[in-house]
Write a protein that holds these residues in place. Structure first.
Motif: not given
Length: 110
Positions: A1-2, A4-5, A8
């Motif tokens: 999750m981290v 992916t952020v 982005w």
């Protein structure tokens, strides 16, 4: 999750840095006066390069790459103001600066 952020945010930094570098290039071509071109060649270009480096750092995340990117950023921050100062001084000394555009002329007495 981290991850992916971070990807982005890195992509956003890459796009913003590319747009600022593009704006700097257009400004160098389009601005009429030497001092205007000098401003366009240094201010948005440096911020664009730093955003590009931040975007690349967020995408790569390897310690060796981060060290090299930090060195490139420090070198850019150290050399761009000096280059702008030398370009401005050379333009002033060769008479390519319109004195009417200056608010204050500290070099007039030299």
């Amino acid at each position: 999750m981290v991850g992916t952020v971070a990807d982005w945010v890195g992509a956003g930094c890459l796009v913003a840095g590319a747009l600022l570098s593009l704006a700097a290039g257009i400004g160098v071509l389009r601005f009429p006066a030497t001092l205007d071109r000098m401003h366009a060649a240094t201010k948005p270009q440096v911020l664009g390069v730093l955003l590009l480096l931040l975007g690349v750092a967020l995408r790569l995340r390897a310690p060796a790459d981060l060290g090299m990117l930090a060195l490139v950023g420090i070198f850019q921050l150290a050399t761009a103001p000096v280059a702008a100062q030398m370009i401005g001084r050379a333009a002033y000394r060769t008479g390519r600066v319109d004195p009417d555009l200056l608010d204050a002329d500290e070099l007039a007495d030299r």
